[in-house]
Enzyme design. Structure first.
Site, PDB file in Angstrom:
ATOM      1  N   TYR A 240      41.610  48.272  36.261  1.00  0.00           N
ATOM      2  CA  TYR A 240      41.762  49.601  36.786  1.00  0.00           C
ATOM      3  C   TYR A 240      42.066  50.579  35.588  1.00  0.00           C
ATOM      4  CZ  TYR A 240      40.784  48.144  41.655  1.00  0.00           C
ATOM      5  OH  TYR A 240      40.118  47.863  42.628  1.00  0.00           O
TER       6      TYR A 240
ATOM      7  N   ASP B 245      32.730  34.345  42.944  1.00  0.00           N
ATOM      8  CA  ASP B 245      31.470  34.465  43.610  1.00  0.00           C
ATOM      9  C   ASP B 245      31.399  33.441  44.744  1.00  0.00           C
ATOM     10  OD1 ASP B 245      31.693  32.838  41.311  1.00  0.00           O
ATOM     11  OD2 ASP B 245      29.520  33.140  40.779  1.00  0.00           O
TER      12      ASP B 245
ATOM     13  N   LYS C   9      37.346  34.239  37.676  1.00  0.00           N
ATOM     14  CA  LYS C   9      36.117  34.041  36.868  1.00  0.00           C
ATOM     15  C   LYS C   9      36.504  33.490  35.421  1.00  0.00           C
ATOM     16  CE  LYS C   9      31.537  34.610  37.138  1.00  0.00           C
ATOM     17  NZ  LYS C   9      30.610  33.741  38.043  1.00  0.00           N
TER      18      LYS C   9
ATOM     19  N   ASP D 119      40.476  43.625  45.846  1.00  0.00           N
ATOM     20  CA  ASP D 119      40.040  44.900  46.369  1.00  0.00           C
ATOM     21  C   ASP D 119      38.364  44.578  47.121  1.00  0.00           C
ATOM     22  OD1 ASP D 119      40.081  47.562  47.223  1.00  0.00           O
ATOM     23  OD2 ASP D 119      39.457  48.460  45.282  1.00  0.00           O
TER      24      ASP D 119
ATOM     25  N   ASP E 126      37.489  43.902  51.326  1.00  0.00           N
ATOM     26  CA  ASP E 126      36.779  44.861  52.306  1.00  0.00           C
ATOM     27  C   ASP E 126      35.544  43.941  52.804  1.00  0.00           C
ATOM     28  OD1 ASP E 126      37.850  47.111  51.564  1.00  0.00           O
ATOM     29  OD2 ASP E 126      35.847  48.050  51.310  1.00  0.00           O
TER      30      ASP E 126
END
Ligand code: ATP
Length: 359
Positions: A131, A219, A186, A243, A247
């Site tokens: 961010y 993933d 990751k 984030d 969703d």
């Protein structure tokens, strides 16, 4: 009556004023039911503040917030703010970083009739990572070395990884359900940053021998969240992954209208639904206010964890029970349009208030 609690109201943009008003109405009813004294204080933010003060997060708003016990924030349409906004690009990022709201707690729970049993929580680091508005002391973390190239700076610190891990393990212990934390990363590609994250998660787990620690690549966990969401309990991850995953997870339990969140630190906490300002439905009176209402209930739980006032906890349970009952009813005339019903935001809210006031 116990002591009085001051709650800051930050309406935000788009559907913000509609869903925040619902949260206020529901909190007022639940507070009355539990002899809890609440005072609401309004502070301008977002477009409302920009039109009046030329900036989306005025200093008086920040000063007022710091005097309150907790904050209810509506969604902000940050992507549309003008470049001359002194708080450009993102007021909510500035709040999260400035008040050190390092943990973003995002529960994902199935409430709807006939739905698969899903009940897990995403614990998302909230102050750094990819961010660019959050990861530098001064300036912005994206650069144009030439006109065809952008460099985006990712920041991962040991301190942030440590405290978000501890938050996740404590939460898994307090939920007393599967007692499982899944660290999402990751580290096969982001070898250093996610390597550090994983190192700190593993270190933190030593103080929680009663909690099982698993980990998975983002993933692969993303796929499992869709295929077998019921096997998760608490997921801990960095800012951007959290984030995105939340969703995706929200879609499994009925959509963004049902996805609450709390931004919390040591000293402050802010209720803020996961969804954005939804300009496509703003002003139509059809927004689902559940996410904002349940975020408010999370804020009460947080306040209770800080000061032990049982009326806060009772008030949170009153709200959760009323929302659970209405959503589980499956009745079209009680549910908002995003859930296949035909109730307006106001009608849905009145139904929750009626349920709370019922003897
Ligand atoms: P942002 O970038 O601020 O997250 P966005 O447009 O990507 O904004 P949302 O504003 O969350 O995302 O909207 C995504 C979709 O979900 C839109 O179609 C919107 O109408 C719908 N939506 C979001 N929140 C709600 C809600 N509370 N009730 C009903 N529909 C909603």
């Amino acid at each position: 009556m116990t002591r009085e609690y001051k709650i800051a109201i930050l309406n935000g943009d788009g559907i913000g004023p509609e869903v925040v008003d619902s949260a206020k109405r529901v909190l007022t009813a639940a507070a009355e039911d539990n002899s809890l004294a609440i005072t609401f204080l309004d502070f301008p933010i977002g477009w409302q503040a920009y039109r009046k003060f030329g900036r989306t997060l005025p200093p008086d708003t920040l000063a007022g917030m710091s005097e309150c016990d907790g904050w209810i924030l509506g969604p902000l349409e940050a992507g549309s703010y003008p470049k001359d906004d002194k708080d450009y690009p993102m007021a909510s990022g500035k709040i999260r970083k400035g008040f050190d709201l390092f943990a973003n707690i995002r529960p994902v729970k199935s409430f709807l009739k006939g739905s698969k049993k899903i009940d897990f929580v995403i614990v998302r680091e909230n102050t750094e990572d990819f961010y660019p508005d959050r990861n530098l002391f001064k300036g912005y973390g994206e650069f144009w070395p030439d006109e065809d190239t952008v460099l985006s700076l990712r920041v991962v610190t040991r301190r942030a990884c440590k405290r978000i891990s501890e938050t996740a393990f404590s939460l898994a212990r307090s939920r007393a359900s599967k007692r499982l934390v899944t660290a999402v990363h990751k580290s096969n590609v982001l070898i250093e940053g996610d390597g550090l994250f994983l190192e700190e998660v593993r270190k933190a787990s030593k103080a929680f021998p009663d909690i099982i620690l698993n980990d998975g690549l983002v993933d692969s966990v993303g796929m499992q969240l869709v295929l077998s969401p019921e096997k998760f309990d608490v997921l801990v991850t960095t800012n951007l992954f959290g984030d995105i995953l939340s969703d995706v997870a929200a879609a499994e339990v009925g959509g963004l209208g049902l996805a609450p969140s709390l931004n919390s630190g040591e000293k402050y906490a802010m209720a803020q639904a996961v969804h954005g300002s939804a300009p496509d439905i703003a002003g139509k009176g059809i927004a689902n206010p559940v996410a904002e209402i349940l975020s408010t209930s999370m804020l009460l739980e947080w306040l209770h964890s800080r000061n032990g006032d049982e009326s806060l906890k009772r008030c949170a349970s009153t709200i959760d029970n009323a929302v659970t009952k209405i959503l589980a009813s499956g009745e079209k005339e009680l549910l908002t349009t995003d859930l296949g019903g035909n109730a307006s935001t106001g009608q849905f809210t009145s139904e929750i208030v009626r349920e709370i006031a019922a003897p």
